[in-house]
Design an enzyme around this catalytic site. Structure first.
Site, PDB file in Angstrom:
ATOM      1  N   THR A 134      35.009  35.888  40.786  1.00 18.10           N
ATOM      2  CA  THR A 134      35.308  36.806  41.903  1.00 18.10           C
ATOM      3  C   THR A 134      34.591  36.377  43.187  1.00 18.10           C
ATOM      4  O   THR A 134      34.212  37.204  43.998  1.00 18.10           O
ATOM      5  CB  THR A 134      34.958  38.270  41.542  1.00 18.10           C
ATOM      6  OG1 THR A 134      33.556  38.375  41.275  1.00 18.10           O
ATOM      7  CG2 THR A 134      35.734  38.756  40.339  1.00 18.10           C
ATOM      8  N   CYS A 149      29.688  45.051  51.608  1.00 19.09           N
ATOM      9  CA  CYS A 149      31.073  44.855  52.074  1.00 19.09           C
ATOM     10  C   CYS A 149      31.526  45.947  53.044  1.00 19.09           C
ATOM     11  O   CYS A 149      32.597  45.841  53.641  1.00 19.09           O
ATOM     12  CB  CYS A 149      32.015  44.798  50.880  1.00 19.09           C
ATOM     13  SG  CYS A 149      31.470  43.674  49.603  1.00 19.09           S
ATOM     14  N   SER A 164      29.280  48.541  39.061  1.00 17.47           N
ATOM     15  CA  SER A 164      29.873  48.364  40.400  1.00 17.47           C
ATOM     16  C   SER A 164      31.287  48.941  40.449  1.00 17.47           C
ATOM     17  O   SER A 164      31.661  49.588  41.425  1.00 17.47           O
ATOM     18  CB  SER A 164      29.852  46.885  40.828  1.00 17.47           C
ATOM     19  OG  SER A 164      30.780  46.122  40.098  1.00 17.47           O
ATOM     20  N   HIS A 219      39.279  47.866  49.940  1.00 13.77           N
ATOM     21  CA  HIS A 219      38.351  46.746  49.790  1.00 13.77           C
ATOM     22  C   HIS A 219      38.728  46.041  48.480  1.00 13.77           C
ATOM     23  O   HIS A 219      38.906  46.698  47.452  1.00 13.77           O
ATOM     24  CB  HIS A 219      36.904  47.252  49.731  1.00 13.77           C
ATOM     25  CG  HIS A 219      35.975  46.182  49.248  1.00 13.77           C
ATOM     26  ND1 HIS A 219      35.859  44.970  49.899  1.00 13.77           N
ATOM     27  CD2 HIS A 219      35.161  46.102  48.150  1.00 13.77           C
ATOM     28  CE1 HIS A 219      35.006  44.212  49.243  1.00 13.77           C
ATOM     29  NE2 HIS A 219      34.567  44.873  48.177  1.00 13.77           N
ATOM     30  N   SER A 279      28.665  47.933  48.121  1.00 10.78           N
ATOM     31  CA  SER A 279      27.724  48.242  47.039  1.00 10.78           C
ATOM     32  C   SER A 279      26.376  48.658  47.600  1.00 10.78           C
ATOM     33  O   SER A 279      25.988  48.283  48.698  1.00 10.78           O
ATOM     34  CB  SER A 279      27.541  47.017  46.140  1.00 10.78           C
ATOM     35  OG  SER A 279      28.715  46.768  45.428  1.00 10.78           O
ATOM     36  N   LYS A 316      43.517  49.096  40.395  1.00 12.14           N
ATOM     37  CA  LYS A 316      42.924  50.227  39.638  1.00 12.14           C
ATOM     38  C   LYS A 316      42.581  51.383  40.571  1.00 12.14           C
ATOM     39  O   LYS A 316      42.738  52.551  40.232  1.00 12.14           O
ATOM     40  CB  LYS A 316      41.635  49.771  38.947  1.00 12.14           C
ATOM     41  CG  LYS A 316      41.877  49.065  37.646  1.00 12.14           C
ATOM     42  CD  LYS A 316      40.537  48.861  36.973  1.00 12.14           C
ATOM     43  CE  LYS A 316      40.724  48.019  35.729  1.00 12.14           C
ATOM     44  NZ  LYS A 316      39.464  47.676  35.107  1.00 12.14           N
ATOM     45  N   GLU A 342      26.944  39.963  55.098  1.00 11.03           N
ATOM     46  CA  GLU A 342      25.825  39.988  54.158  1.00 11.03           C
ATOM     47  C   GLU A 342      25.480  38.560  53.743  1.00 11.03           C
ATOM     48  O   GLU A 342      24.772  38.337  52.768  1.00 11.03           O
ATOM     49  CB  GLU A 342      26.130  40.864  52.943  1.00 11.03           C
ATOM     50  CG  GLU A 342      27.373  40.503  52.164  1.00 11.03           C
ATOM     51  CD  GLU A 342      27.619  41.442  50.989  1.00 11.03           C
ATOM     52  OE1 GLU A 342      26.791  41.477  50.078  1.00 11.03           O
ATOM     53  OE2 GLU A 342      28.660  42.121  51.010  1.00 11.03           O
ATOM     54  N   ASN A 397      37.122  37.142  46.963  1.00  8.08           N
ATOM     55  CA  ASN A 397      36.343  38.149  47.684  1.00  8.08           C
ATOM     56  C   ASN A 397      35.811  37.563  48.996  1.00  8.08           C
ATOM     57  O   ASN A 397      35.324  36.437  49.039  1.00  8.08           O
ATOM     58  CB  ASN A 397      35.176  38.642  46.823  1.00  8.08           C
ATOM     59  CG  ASN A 397      34.642  39.988  47.296  1.00  8.08           C
ATOM     60  OD1 ASN A 397      35.029  40.479  48.362  1.00  8.08           O
ATOM     61  ND2 ASN A 397      33.760  40.586  46.522  1.00  8.08           N
TER      62      ASN A 397
HETATM   63  N1  CAA Z   1      44.506  38.312  28.990  1.00 10.41           N
HETATM   64  C1  CAA Z   1      44.713  39.267  29.927  1.00 10.41           C
HETATM   65  N2  CAA Z   1      43.725  40.074  30.394  1.00 10.41           N
HETATM   66  C2  CAA Z   1      42.482  39.880  29.925  1.00 10.41           C
HETATM   67  C3  CAA Z   1      42.194  38.892  28.947  1.00 10.41           C
HETATM   68  C4  CAA Z   1      43.273  38.080  28.482  1.00 10.41           C
HETATM   69  N3  CAA Z   1      43.082  37.136  27.562  1.00 10.41           N
HETATM   70  N4  CAA Z   1      40.869  38.951  28.671  1.00 10.41           N
HETATM   71  C5  CAA Z   1      40.352  39.944  29.443  1.00 10.41           C
HETATM   72  N5  CAA Z   1      41.315  40.487  30.194  1.00 10.41           N
HETATM   73  C6  CAA Z   1      41.212  41.562  31.178  1.00 10.41           C
HETATM   74  C7  CAA Z   1      40.293  42.702  30.722  1.00 10.41           C
HETATM   75  O1  CAA Z   1      40.981  43.619  29.891  1.00 10.41           O
HETATM   76  C8  CAA Z   1      39.911  43.284  32.085  1.00 10.41           C
HETATM   77  O2  CAA Z   1      40.968  44.055  32.593  1.00 10.41           O
HETATM   78  P1  CAA Z   1      40.808  45.669  32.667  1.00 10.41           P
HETATM   79  O3  CAA Z   1      39.560  45.933  33.471  1.00 10.41           O
HETATM   80  O4  CAA Z   1      42.057  46.094  33.386  1.00 10.41           O
HETATM   81  O5  CAA Z   1      40.697  46.131  31.256  1.00 10.41           O
HETATM   82  C9  CAA Z   1      39.825  42.059  32.982  1.00 10.41           C
HETATM   83  O6  CAA Z   1      40.556  41.026  32.316  1.00 10.41           O
HETATM   84  C10 CAA Z   1      38.411  41.571  33.195  1.00 10.41           C
HETATM   85  O7  CAA Z   1      37.826  41.427  31.929  1.00 10.41           O
HETATM   86  P2  CAA Z   1      36.307  41.858  31.710  1.00 10.41           P
HETATM   87  O8  CAA Z   1      36.075  43.225  32.240  1.00 10.41           O
HETATM   88  O9  CAA Z   1      35.942  41.578  30.295  1.00 10.41           O
HETATM   89  O10 CAA Z   1      35.620  40.764  32.648  1.00 10.41           O
HETATM   90  P3  CAA Z   1      34.126  40.430  32.859  1.00 10.41           P
HETATM   91  O11 CAA Z   1      33.222  41.512  32.385  1.00 10.41           O
HETATM   92  O12 CAA Z   1      33.906  39.073  32.306  1.00 10.41           O
HETATM   93  O13 CAA Z   1      34.036  40.345  34.463  1.00 10.41           O
HETATM   94  C11 CAA Z   1      33.802  41.692  36.463  1.00 10.41           C
HETATM   95  C12 CAA Z   1      34.735  41.222  35.339  1.00 10.41           C
HETATM   96  C13 CAA Z   1      32.786  42.670  35.885  1.00 10.41           C
HETATM   97  C14 CAA Z   1      34.626  42.350  37.546  1.00 10.41           C
HETATM   98  C15 CAA Z   1      33.045  40.474  37.036  1.00 10.41           C
HETATM   99  O14 CAA Z   1      33.966  39.550  37.548  1.00 10.41           O
HETATM  100  C16 CAA Z   1      32.048  40.842  38.113  1.00 10.41           C
HETATM  101  O15 CAA Z   1      30.924  41.241  37.821  1.00 10.41           O
HETATM  102  N6  CAA Z   1      32.426  40.683  39.419  1.00 10.41           N
HETATM  103  C17 CAA Z   1      31.558  40.989  40.549  1.00 10.41           C
HETATM  104  C18 CAA Z   1      31.407  42.483  40.771  1.00 10.41           C
HETATM  105  C19 CAA Z   1      32.597  43.116  41.423  1.00 10.41           C
HETATM  106  O16 CAA Z   1      33.429  42.457  42.040  1.00 10.41           O
HETATM  107  N7  CAA Z   1      32.692  44.454  41.313  1.00 10.41           N
HETATM  108  C20 CAA Z   1      33.761  45.198  41.938  1.00 10.41           C
HETATM  109  C21 CAA Z   1      33.295  46.554  42.417  1.00 10.41           C
HETATM  110  S1  CAA Z   1      31.885  46.379  43.544  1.00 10.41           S
HETATM  111  C22 CAA Z   1      32.584  45.920  45.039  1.00 10.41           C
HETATM  112  O17 CAA Z   1      33.747  46.051  45.237  1.00 10.41           O
HETATM  113  C23 CAA Z   1      31.691  45.305  46.063  1.00 10.41           C
HETATM  114  C24 CAA Z   1      31.870  43.831  46.064  1.00 10.41           C
HETATM  115  O18 CAA Z   1      32.701  43.297  46.777  1.00 10.41           O
HETATM  116  C25 CAA Z   1      31.049  43.034  45.171  1.00 10.41           C
END
Ligand code: CAA
Length: 371
Positions: free
Chosen positions: A149, A108, A198, A230, A297, A239, A76, A264
């Protein structure tokens, strides 16, 4: 029996420490290291694109190419809307003139789409083999939640009858729906992502595709010995495993070793997990069933299984190229990220990117590549 006769992978030779990124972004280090379960992230230098990464992976496994009749490039992060990524490599990989090449895209998931298309090809052409390359550079906006990521990598596989490494079970379960969890319109160089949606779609696709796989194959969780997912970031795979199996890491921890330091790699990610399991498992896992979850996605999910062949370990080379990568600073990483945009001059200052060239044997494959 059809499956993977040879497989290897690569990533770029540069990386950043997630702890450095956390400090630069004012985020607790634990959020990235424990929360996302990522330690390092590969960064592709300006003269490395999905095609050069793909070449580096493919050249590790190709020997005699005379019986390769199909070459599918899954990505992609392609560099042309018309000419497929594989065409850039036809000559340098010394593929026969009769070899057909094309590109496959579905986020992906495309590596798996390519694998199954190659499976069908060798089923119909018993004396031929197929080459599959899955290669991507994950890009999100700097300072966005997705930034932590990113990563990059490529996997190359040869699909054949009587494979030396793994047999593929053609029975699969799948789940598709139109969603805007992650996408990149033509005008964008970085993905647009709704992180929460996502993750939700990933888990829904896992549940539904496994359900269908189970009905079609008659297999249940207890029939599966090892699990690969993945892996956009390792916590997502952990998870997923927890959701599917009700267990945090057993039977899948070895599959995360490489992704936790690469980040990733989109279409390549599931197959880097597979290689991580094969390379890092302390046991001989020949004949054991590996469950594979592919997610792209947009969205498409697929669940299927494969089994390592007897003496598979004699045919997969574990090398230390990950440990030999060079750490770069956050300032250098930002300059690399912006090297093609007007923001480069705002962010890089006097920093020169000339030293950050890939030392691969073959770079600048196309007129699109920038030194
Ligand atoms: N100490 C320890 N852990 C902490 C922490 C701290 N001080 N602060 C936060 N965390 C933890 C949170 O609790 C969370 O863990 P859980 O989900 O287990 O509760 C983790 O750290 C991440 O925190 P947030 O959810 O608050 O993080 P965020 O919202 O800032 O970003 C994300 C996380 C949404 C994954 C972001 O990185 C993102 O958008 N990434 C791209 C999208 C993605 O990868 N999606 C995955 C599914 S889609 C897919 O798989 C296709 C693909 O390849 C893209």
């Amino acid at each position: 029996m059809i499956g993977i006769d040879a497989i290897d992978f690569t990533t770029s030779r540069y990386f950043i420490e997630m702890s450095d990124l956390a400090v630069a972004r004012g985020v607790p280090v634990e959020k990235y290291v424990d929360g996302l379960h990522q330690r390092q992230m590969s960064v592709a230098p300006p003269n490395e694109d999905a095609v050069t990464l793909g070449y580096a992976a493919a050249s590790k496994i190709l020997d005699d190419t005379s019986d390769i009749g199909l070459f599918i490039f899954a990505t992609e992060s392609s560099i042309d809307q018309s000419k497929s990524a594989g065409t850039f490599l036809l000559d340098v990989l010394q593929l026969p003139r009769s070899c057909i090449t094309y590109e496959i895209k579905q986020a992906c998931f495309s590596g798996t789409a390519a694998l199954f298309a190659a499976y069908n090809y060798v089923a119909m052409n018993k004396n031929k083999r197929a080459l599959v390359v899955a290669s991507d550079i994950a890009r999100y906006t700097i300072h966005s939640p997705g930034e932590a990521t990113q990563g990059c990598g490529a996997v190359a596989m040869i699909i054949s009858n009587d494979p030396k490494v793994l047999s593929i079970d053609p029975t699969y379960g799948s789940y598709s729906t139109n969603t805007y969890d992650f996408y990149r319109p033509n005008c964008q160089s970085e993905a647009i992502v709704d992180g929460a949606l996502s993750a939700k779609m990933y888990l829904t696709a896992l549940k539904e595709s496994f359900k269908e796989f189970s009905v079609k194959s008659g297999a249940s969780i207890s029939d599966i010995d090892y699990f690969c997912y993945h892996t956009p970031f390792c916590k997502m795979a952990i998870k997923a495993h927890d959701n599917l199996v009700g267990d945090r890491t057993s039977a899948m921890a070895d599959s995360l070793v490489y992704n936790s330091v690469i980040g990733n790699s989109y279409s390549a990610s599931l197959y880097i997990s597979l290689l991580s399991l094969l390379h890092n498992s302390q046991n001989d896992i020949s004949g054991r069933r590996i469950g594979m979850f592919s997610y792209g996605s947009g969205c498409v999910g697929q669940y299927f299984c494969c089994k390592p062949q007897k003496n598979y370990f004699d045919f997969i080379k574990k090398s230390d190229f990950i440990a030999l990568r060079e750490r770069i600073s956050i300032k250098e990483y930002e300059a690399v990220h912006y090297h093609n945009s007007p923001k480069y001059h705002e962010t890089s200052g006097s920093l020169s990117l000339e030293t950050l060239t890939s030392q691969r044997k073959y770079v600048l494959l196309s007129k699109y590549s920038k030194p």
